[in-house]
Enzyme design. Structure first.
Site, PDB file in Angstrom:
ATOM      1  N   GLU A 340      86.131  62.945 -12.407  1.00  0.00           N
ATOM      2  CA  GLU A 340      85.910  62.229 -11.154  1.00  0.00           C
ATOM      3  C   GLU A 340      84.413  62.281 -10.828  1.00  0.00           C
ATOM      4  O   GLU A 340      83.699  61.337 -11.075  1.00  0.00           O
ATOM      5  CB  GLU A 340      86.777  62.850 -10.058  1.00  0.00           C
ATOM      6  N   GLU A 616      88.816  72.824  -3.198  1.00  0.00           N
ATOM      7  CA  GLU A 616      89.272  71.540  -2.671  1.00  0.00           C
ATOM      8  C   GLU A 616      90.458  71.713  -1.730  1.00  0.00           C
ATOM      9  O   GLU A 616      90.548  71.078  -0.692  1.00  0.00           O
ATOM     10  CB  GLU A 616      89.695  70.654  -3.847  1.00  0.00           C
TER      11      GLU A 616
END
Ligand code: BGC
Length: 733
Positions: A340, A616
């Site tokens: 990502e 995260e």
């Protein structure tokens, strides 16, 4: 016009997929020029040597922009490198050039094309000027990096013998997109030696750097000809102590080396890795420091410091700093490891305030705001990540709102109104987009007909909140239309503030904001003055954005929700404001309770699990030793690190006076708590260092405030105001 515009784009005549290319030029020069200046850019990422000497102290150039619209070029003074016989050698690898989520193909350049453009200008004392441009006289050849990929890593084959290059081909690729370098250069900032050598139960040899970081390893290899060495970079060990790579998704994060029997120094050139551990195969390691890690990030001066009596909180602060270091690479990325590594707008929106206290990020964000400006859709909507190739229509609240929040925050921290001027249209077009969306009445689709609510649009929601029964669900329980309309109001208010600073008429937006607030109250506040959506985030947004003036019922709703859960349940949207709001409503004790809580879910839970960066997810690694879904579970994601701004502003109490910007007027209003015996820290700005400290002593609470020159300052403590002087001020209460 800069010289580079007279050069031509060149590419190799033939190019095998995934290999890196060397472009070479030999030339003679009359010794010695008074000045030699190189301008250079590429489609890919480059490194550049003149006569074997590195031209640049930065890496991963030309950096990442929306290449279809703008490509940065760099200018270097290379006077000292020029000799009589010269060789310029530029290695070009893929970098962000054809990234999974980003593409740059056209009729002229196919998907894989690596290309270079450069000009070298030699100026002599007698006025003569020699220009060397990239053209068909340059040679192109494959180099020993036989494979390179941003996510998967590099393969270096030392047995590969470079063939004599063939003439490069000139391509009519546009030069209109070239722009002088705008960002903060990406540099190698520190070197960390491997700290522990581990033999895992599954038999892997692993080096632990004891710090999650972004960068690459450097090491020497010596193996027999044909020996293969593999390094795998990863973030976590399983509870049994084995290598865990599932959360990297498809990103392999490897370095593969094919030996030729000689000793070689290895350093990846065209990518970076997010890791704490490296598993080594094919090479005997006797000491962990046989491999070192080079930490790379955009150059930014450290401006913030924090320290207190509790080591867990100090580690949390450290993790916030490392989260920033690991994700500021020309673009603010969500994470540096899995497939990502994107400029997610929402993540930057929530983190930009603390980022601007920790480090000077003005140049860094000014450049990225430039990326946002070129990527704003005609409609005014903003893609979810920038740069992007995707057709994603964007426009998610709290993500797209980065275009109002970020310029305003940069103005507040650095006091530079230019940043507002540059981005005023960006801000305005986004607010106008929400307004035009709100005006589209779509009752058939169940969308409200209220022209002042941003409803019915697609949103990410309170990302990764914990208030849905399924703790792995991503969108949170807060009604997305509420988030949408709350941010519509907030962005309109920021636009009004920016207009006022710039002296622009904002009657229309004042009226708009007033009406949004009215509609918001009518629709989302019940008869008792509480949010109809009973979540922490809903109450936090209404309070923080000032959507309802009678704060008490909302404050009560929020404290009830926090107390009954016993912890936070917020996601990306509510978390950054939660402690600020609790402090504002007089619940500082509750803010501290949440900050210092060590059990899951909390900011400190990851610290108790050995985290060295922000995670995260609140539950990335669970108390039972299992991981959250590998689909989305990064251990270096800065968003929840936004709590750091509460630590600076409330714990240390370093705040700016309402209406001021750039730290000209400071109000020290620390919130103390007996959990700590002291806290101290500072934020450096253009006037100097603003320092605050409090400590419980036998005399009471001793406060120390340092006020830089040219700064007005006062302290507000327990309802009393104290005028402060330049220099050190002490107050004992
Ligand atoms: C990213 C996030 C981002 C999100 C969108 C994720 O995959 O890592 O940080 O904001 O998608 O909601």
């Amino acid at each position: 016009m800069d010289n580079i515009f007279s050069a031509s784009w060149i590419k190799p005549a033939r190019q095998r997929k995934d290999t890196a290319i060397d472009f070479t030029k030999h030339f003679e020069a009359r010794p010695f020029p008074k000045k030699a200046e190189l301008q250079i850019s590429c489609l890919g990422v480059y490194n550049c040597f003149i006569n074997g000497k590195n031209v640049t102290s930065s890496v991963l150039n030309p950096g990442w922009t929306d290449y279809n619209n703008r490509i940065q070029y760099q200018t270097y003074d290379v006077t000292e490198l020029i000799e009589k016989e010269n060789t310029v050698k530029v290695g070009v690898g893929i970098g962000w050039r054809f990234h999974k989520w980003y593409d740059l193909s056209s009729k002229i350049i196919s998907h894989g094309t690596l290309a270079l453009i450069a000009s070298l200008k030699l100026t002599y004392e007698d006025g003569e000027e020699i220009n060397i441009y990239t053209d068909g006289s340059w040679k192109a050849s494959e180099n020993n990096v036989r494979y390179n990929n941003m996510y998967n890593g590099e393969t270096v084959d030392f047995t590969f013998r470079e063939k004599e290059g063939t003439p490069a081909r000139v391509i009519p690729y546009t030069k209109d997109t070239l722009i002088p370098h705008e960002g903060a250069p990406i540099t190698e900032n520190e070197v960390i030696r491997g700290k522990k050598l581990i033999k895992t139960p599954e038999g892997d040899t692993v080096i632990d750097f004891c710090q999650e970081l972004t960068g690459y390893p450097v090491f020497y290899v010596k193996g027999k000809k044909g020996d293969k060495i593999k390094l795998r970079h990863f973030e976590m060990l399983t509870k049994d102590g084995n290598v865990y790579t599932e959360n990297l998704r498809s990103a392999k994060q490897e370095i593969n080396v094919i030996c030729d029997g000689k000793v070689h120094f290895v350093k990846p050139l065209y990518t970076f890795y997010g890791f704490r551990y490296i598993a080594v195969e094919g090479m005997e390691i006797t000491s962990p420091d046989e491999i070192c890690a080079v930490v790379v990030h955009s150059e930014m001066k450290r401006t913030g410091h924090f320290n207190c009596s509790d080591d867990t909180i100090n580690q949390l602060y450290n993790n916030i700093i490392w989260g920033q270091k690991g994700n500021f690479l020309d673009v603010p990325t969500d994470c540096p490891q899995r497939d990502e590594r994107l400029g997610w707008t929402g993540d930057a929106q929530v983190f930009c305030k603390v980022a601007s206290y920790n480090f000077n990020v003005e140049q860094f964000f000014r450049k990225w705001l430039g990326d946002l400006r070129v990527m704003q859709k005609n409609s005014g909507s903003i893609p979810s990540f920038v740069p992007t190739k995707s057709d994603d229509h964007g426009g998610s609240s709290a993500w797209a709102d980065v275009v109002t929040v970020l310029p305003w925050q940069m103005y507040l921290t650095y006091g530079n109104r230019e940043i507002l001027e540059e981005n005023y249209l960006l801000m305005k077009k986004w607010v106008d987009f929400m307004r035009s969306w709100a005006l589209k009445k779509k009752p058939d689709e169940g969308v409200s007909t209220d022209p002042y609510l941003f409803e019915g649009h697609w949103h990410f929601g309170d990302w990764l909140a914990l208030d849905l029964p399924d703790k792995e669900a991503v969108g949170g329980a807060t009604d997305k239309d509420i988030i949408g309309s709350a941010f519509f109001y907030y962005s309109a208010c920021l636009l009004i503030k920016a207009s006022q600073v710039l002296g622009k008429d904002c009657k229309y937006y004042k009226n708009l904001a007033k009406n949004i607030k009215k509609s918001f109250i009518r629709k989302y506040i019940d008869a008792n003055g509480r949010m109809i959506c009973n979540t922490q985030t809903a109450a936090v947004l209404a309070l923080h954005f000032g959507l309802y003036d009678k704060k008490e019922p909302l404050a009560q709703q929020l404290t009830e929700l926090v107390n009954s859960a016993g912890h936070l349940t917020t996601g990306f949207v509510g978390t950054p404001y939660l402690l600020h709001v609790l402090s504002d409503i007089g619940e500082s004790g509750l803010s501290y309770k949440l900050l210092t809580r060590k059990e899951f879910p909390s900011w400190c839970y990851p610290v108790t699990q050995g985290a060295t960066t922000m995670w995260e997810r609140w539950n990335g690694y669970k108390p039972d030793g299992t991981f959250a879904t590998p689909e989305m579970n990064s251990f270096n994601h800065y968003a929840y690190g936004a709590v750091g701004d509460w630590m600076y502003e409330n714990m240390l109490g370093i705040k700016q006076k309402e209406g001021s910007a750039g730290f000209t007027d400071i109000v020290f209003s620390p919130e103390t708590d007996r959990y700590f015996s002291f806290a101290e820290g500072s934020i450096e700005n253009r006037f100097g260092k603003v320092y605050s400290r409090w400590e419980f002593t036998e005399n009471g609470c001793e406060y120390t405030f340092k006020v830089p020159e040219n700064t007005n300052a006062e302290a507000r403590i327990n309802g009393k105001t104290y005028k402060l002087n330049t220099g050190i001020n002490k107050i004992v209460l």
